[in-house]
Design an enzyme around this catalytic site. Structure first.
Site, PDB file in Angstrom:
ATOM      1  N   CYS A 281      -6.256   7.714   8.698  1.00 50.16           N
ATOM      2  CA  CYS A 281      -6.503   7.290  10.015  1.00 50.16           C
ATOM      3  C   CYS A 281      -6.279   8.450  11.116  1.00 50.16           C
ATOM      4  CB  CYS A 281      -5.871   6.218  10.421  1.00 50.16           C
ATOM      5  SG  CYS A 281      -6.226   4.412   9.644  1.00 50.16           S
TER       6      CYS A 281
ATOM      7  N   ASP B 232       3.539   1.000  12.008  1.00 50.71           N
ATOM      8  CA  ASP B 232       2.645   0.165  11.433  1.00 50.71           C
ATOM      9  C   ASP B 232       2.628  -1.352  11.935  1.00 50.71           C
ATOM     10  OD1 ASP B 232       1.894   2.225  10.035  1.00 50.71           O
ATOM     11  OD2 ASP B 232       2.452   1.807   8.008  1.00 50.71           O
TER      12      ASP B 232
ATOM     13  N   ARG C  20      -0.666  14.233  12.745  1.00 46.60           N
ATOM     14  CA  ARG C  20      -0.191  14.316  11.113  1.00 46.60           C
ATOM     15  C   ARG C  20      -0.023  15.586  10.565  1.00 46.60           C
ATOM     16  NH1 ARG C  20      -2.295   8.532   8.630  1.00 46.60           N
ATOM     17  NH2 ARG C  20      -0.092   8.215   8.465  1.00 46.60           N
TER      18      ARG C  20
ATOM     19  N   ARG D 168      -8.721  -0.602   4.025  1.00 45.88           N
ATOM     20  CA  ARG D 168      -7.859   0.592   3.548  1.00 45.88           C
ATOM     21  C   ARG D 168      -6.455  -0.082   3.190  1.00 45.88           C
ATOM     22  NH1 ARG D 168      -6.531   4.819   6.954  1.00 45.88           N
ATOM     23  NH2 ARG D 168      -5.074   4.934   5.298  1.00 45.88           N
TER      24      ARG D 168
ATOM     25  N   LYS E 284       0.831  -1.244  -0.128  1.00 50.77           N
ATOM     26  CA  LYS E 284       0.097   0.024   0.007  1.00 50.77           C
ATOM     27  C   LYS E 284       0.899   1.255  -0.047  1.00 50.77           C
ATOM     28  CE  LYS E 284      -2.361   1.938   3.997  1.00 50.77           C
ATOM     29  NZ  LYS E 284      -1.197   3.076   4.405  1.00 50.77           N
ATOM     30  N   ASN E 285       1.939   1.336   0.924  1.00 50.64           N
ATOM     31  CA  ASN E 285       2.543   2.471   0.829  1.00 50.64           C
ATOM     32  C   ASN E 285       3.610   2.738  -0.219  1.00 50.64           C
ATOM     33  OD1 ASN E 285       1.264   2.994   3.258  1.00 50.64           O
ATOM     34  ND2 ASN E 285       3.029   2.488   4.748  1.00 50.64           N
TER      35      ASN E 285
HETATM   36  C1  UD1 Z   1       3.704   7.045   6.329  1.00 47.39           C
HETATM   37  C2  UD1 Z   1       2.786   5.863   5.913  1.00 47.39           C
HETATM   38  C3  UD1 Z   1       2.132   5.118   7.182  1.00 47.39           C
HETATM   39  C4  UD1 Z   1       3.264   5.126   8.444  1.00 47.39           C
HETATM   40  C5  UD1 Z   1       4.210   6.441   8.349  1.00 47.39           C
HETATM   41  C6  UD1 Z   1       5.357   6.106   9.315  1.00 47.39           C
HETATM   42  C7  UD1 Z   1       2.198   5.867   3.622  1.00 47.39           C
HETATM   43  C8  UD1 Z   1       1.141   6.102   2.898  1.00 47.39           C
HETATM   44  N1  UD1 Z   1       1.918   6.143   4.977  1.00 47.39           N
HETATM   45  O1  UD1 Z   1       2.755   7.859   6.670  1.00 47.39           O
HETATM   46  O2  UD1 Z   1       1.706   3.974   7.109  1.00 47.39           O
HETATM   47  O3  UD1 Z   1       2.777   4.682   9.629  1.00 47.39           O
HETATM   48  O4  UD1 Z   1       4.926   6.725   7.076  1.00 47.39           O
HETATM   49  O5  UD1 Z   1       6.128   5.139   9.028  1.00 47.39           O
HETATM   50  O6  UD1 Z   1       3.323   5.599   3.355  1.00 47.39           O
HETATM   51  N2  UD1 Z   1       5.305  14.733  10.587  1.00 47.39           N
HETATM   52  C9  UD1 Z   1       5.329  16.270  10.920  1.00 47.39           C
HETATM   53  N3  UD1 Z   1       5.142  17.304   9.890  1.00 47.39           N
HETATM   54  C10 UD1 Z   1       5.104  16.450   8.863  1.00 47.39           C
HETATM   55  C11 UD1 Z   1       5.081  15.301   8.400  1.00 47.39           C
HETATM   56  C12 UD1 Z   1       5.116  14.579   9.453  1.00 47.39           C
HETATM   57  O7  UD1 Z   1       5.527  16.563  12.149  1.00 47.39           O
HETATM   58  O8  UD1 Z   1       4.916  17.576   7.664  1.00 47.39           O
HETATM   59  C13 UD1 Z   1       5.531  13.791  11.687  1.00 47.39           C
HETATM   60  C14 UD1 Z   1       3.929  12.790  12.033  1.00 47.39           C
HETATM   61  O9  UD1 Z   1       3.248  13.690  12.634  1.00 47.39           O
HETATM   62  C15 UD1 Z   1       4.567  11.742  12.532  1.00 47.39           C
HETATM   63  C16 UD1 Z   1       5.846  11.634  12.073  1.00 47.39           C
HETATM   64  O10 UD1 Z   1       6.353  12.630  11.637  1.00 47.39           O
HETATM   65  O11 UD1 Z   1       4.676  11.930  13.733  1.00 47.39           O
HETATM   66  C17 UD1 Z   1       5.912  10.458  11.062  1.00 47.39           C
HETATM   67  O12 UD1 Z   1       5.005  10.854   9.816  1.00 47.39           O
HETATM   68  P1  UD1 Z   1       5.450  10.448   8.286  1.00 47.39           P
HETATM   69  O13 UD1 Z   1       6.684   9.595   8.306  1.00 47.39           O
HETATM   70  O14 UD1 Z   1       5.149  11.706   7.493  1.00 47.39           O
HETATM   71  O15 UD1 Z   1       4.043   9.737   8.057  1.00 47.39           O
HETATM   72  P2  UD1 Z   1       3.072   9.454   6.754  1.00 47.39           P
HETATM   73  O16 UD1 Z   1       4.168   9.761   5.537  1.00 47.39           O
HETATM   74  O17 UD1 Z   1       1.875  10.266   6.977  1.00 47.39           O
END
Ligand code: UD1
Length: 420
Positions: free
Chosen positions: A116, A308, A121, A400, A22-23
């Site tokens: 979710c 995850d 996020r 999902r 998925k990711n």
């Molecule tokens: C992706 C994955 C999700 C996984 C996560 C962490 C996909 C589609 N989803 O989500 O399954 O759980 O990586 O491995 O690939 N953060 C900030 N500012 C930002 C962006 C992120 O503070 O602009 C923080 C988030 O709040 C969180 C952490 O960084 O605490 C990790 O988030 P991130 O790595 O961005 O996760 P996703 O890309 O949303």
């Protein structure tokens, strides 16, 4: 809302093949906007997040169809840079499209993404990276309006190795003039898959899998009319199936996987007393009747233990012999499954980002509710080992990221029924 009814006290046994990640597919679908060629994607998982992403592409003017196990996507006729608000709110990954839409059209307009509810996020890292690429970003009334007509490559250091921000900026940078270097980039295997796909489209991207990624505009190479790409296998679904076998003393061969991608999960399963036979593209697990406690699980960016997988290992700890500790460092709100496990007889003390789980000999079936994707899957897996029936509500969360989880588990010995 659909529910799954799990008979419980079943033993997982046999062999299962794992499909595409998925990711990986979600950012790659966003990335199809970077080409006018048709893209043929193999190993595409049939999950609702993919449907949502395809619907967004369609609204932008792209088209797609499935033929056999291939998904064909054609965005040559995409004509709008305004993302549909309702569909975007459904899916956190819609934010990835900001980078690819900017690279394609020089402008982009979207709303804050959904997904979710596992934490705040925020998307600050995405937006500050875009600004460094010389994109003007205006945020008003829940919308994000970007102008990237004069994007220029630059050095971007991420304060945190965000997966989504790394992917978004890789795609945006492909439309910028000159070279971009991203440091403290996320190192997840799915980022390497995105790089492999971008290279097939003719972009000079290097370094994915390390914390420094370089993107250098277009390569002068001939791109075929149909670009073929096979999605890497889903390491979280693979880990989930191993946990399913582990929790009920099962014996399972999980194949079509990359064992190196799940090393941190394998190490915890070993600590829990499972026997693992690791092949080139498979892992055979045989579990004992009672798992041992896992002293400490701390979630971290890759190659640390993946957030995850946290809920799935949480399920194992509820029935392990001893006390396990789990610390969730990545998302602040990712223990929503804890109160649901308590309904099944688990003994849990939770404070902030730490859960202390004292394993019980048996869980009992109960009526529980999936609060998010992985927590929901963990409840289904816990139901395999429980005495009596477990009903899991809100299956839409699980859909999902899993292709009908009940069919996967039933094919190896479970007895789970879906009620719509
Ligand atoms: C992706 C994955 C999700 C996984 C996560 C962490 C996909 C589609 N989803 O989500 O399954 O759980 O990586 O491995 O690939 N953060 C900030 N500012 C930002 C962006 C992120 O503070 O602009 C923080 C988030 O709040 C969180 C952490 O960084 O605490 C990790 O988030 P991130 O790595 O961005 O996760 P996703 O890309 O949303």
């Amino acid at each position: 809302m659909a529910k799954l009814i799990n008979e419980g006290r079943t033993r997982i046994q046999g062999e299962i093949s794992i499909g595409g990640a998925k990711n990986s597919i979600l950012p790659i679908l966003a990335c199809t906007l970077l080409t006018n060629k048709t893209v043929r994607i193999k190993n595409c998982p049939k999950i609702s997040d993919v449907n949502n992403m395809l619907n967004i592409l369609k609204t932008l003017g792209g088209s797609y169809y499935f033929e056999g196990d291939s998904l064909y996507v054609d965005t040559a006729k995409a004509e709008t840079y305004v993302m549909p608000p309702d569909l975007s709110r459904e899916l956190r990954s819609s934010i990835f499209m900001l980078g690819s839409i900017l690279a394609r059209f020089g402008q982009a307009c979207c709303v804050y993404p959904g997904g979710c509810e596992i934490g705040n996020r925020p998307i600050g890292l995405h937006l500050s990276g875009l600004k460094m690429l010389n994109v003007s970003v205006i945020e008003e009334e829940g919308s994000i309006i970007c102008n990237g007509e004069n994007m220029e490559g630059t050095a971007i250091h991420l304060d945190y190795p965000s997966v989504g921000a790394t992917e978004n900026l890789m795609m945006a940078a492909s439309g910028a003039k000159g070279k971009t270097i991203i440091t403290n980039a996320a190192r997840e295997p799915e980022i390497e898959d995105l790089q492999a796909f971008m290279r097939k489209l003719g972009f000079n991207v290097t370094g994915a899998g390390t914390s420094t990624i370089e993107i250098d505009g277009k390569l002068d190479i001939e791109v075929p009319d149909v670009v073929d790409h096979k999605i890497i296998s889903d390491r979280i679904v693979a880990g989930s199936m191993l946990c399913a076998a582990a929790i009920c003393g099962g014996n399972l061969n999980v194949k079509s996987i990359e064992p190196l991608h799940i090393s941190s999960t394998l190490s915890k399963l070993r600590e829990a007393g499972c026997n693992l036979d690791i092949g080139k593209s498979n892992v055979h697990i045989s579990a004992t009747d009672r798992l041992k406690e896992i002293r400490m699980i701390e979630t971290l960016p890759h190659p640390g233990f993946p957030t995850d997988m946290q809920a799935l290992l949480f399920a194992l700890c509820t029935v392990a012999d001893g006390t396990s500790i789990i610390v969730e460092n990545v998302f602040e709100n990712r223990f929503k499954h804890a109160p649901e496990f308590t309904k099944m007889g688990a003994v849990i003390t939770q404070r902030d980002r730490t859960a202390i789980i004292r394993g019980v000999k048996h869980l009992r079936g109960a009526h529980v509710t999936a609060q998010d994707l992985r927590g929901g899957a963990a409840l289904v897996i816990a139901g395999l080992a429980a005495w009596g029936y477990t009903t899991v509500d809100n299956v839409e969360f699980i859909d999902r990221g899993y292709e009908r989880i009940e069919d996967m588990l039933n094919s190896v010995g479970a007895n789970i029924t879906r009620i719509n």
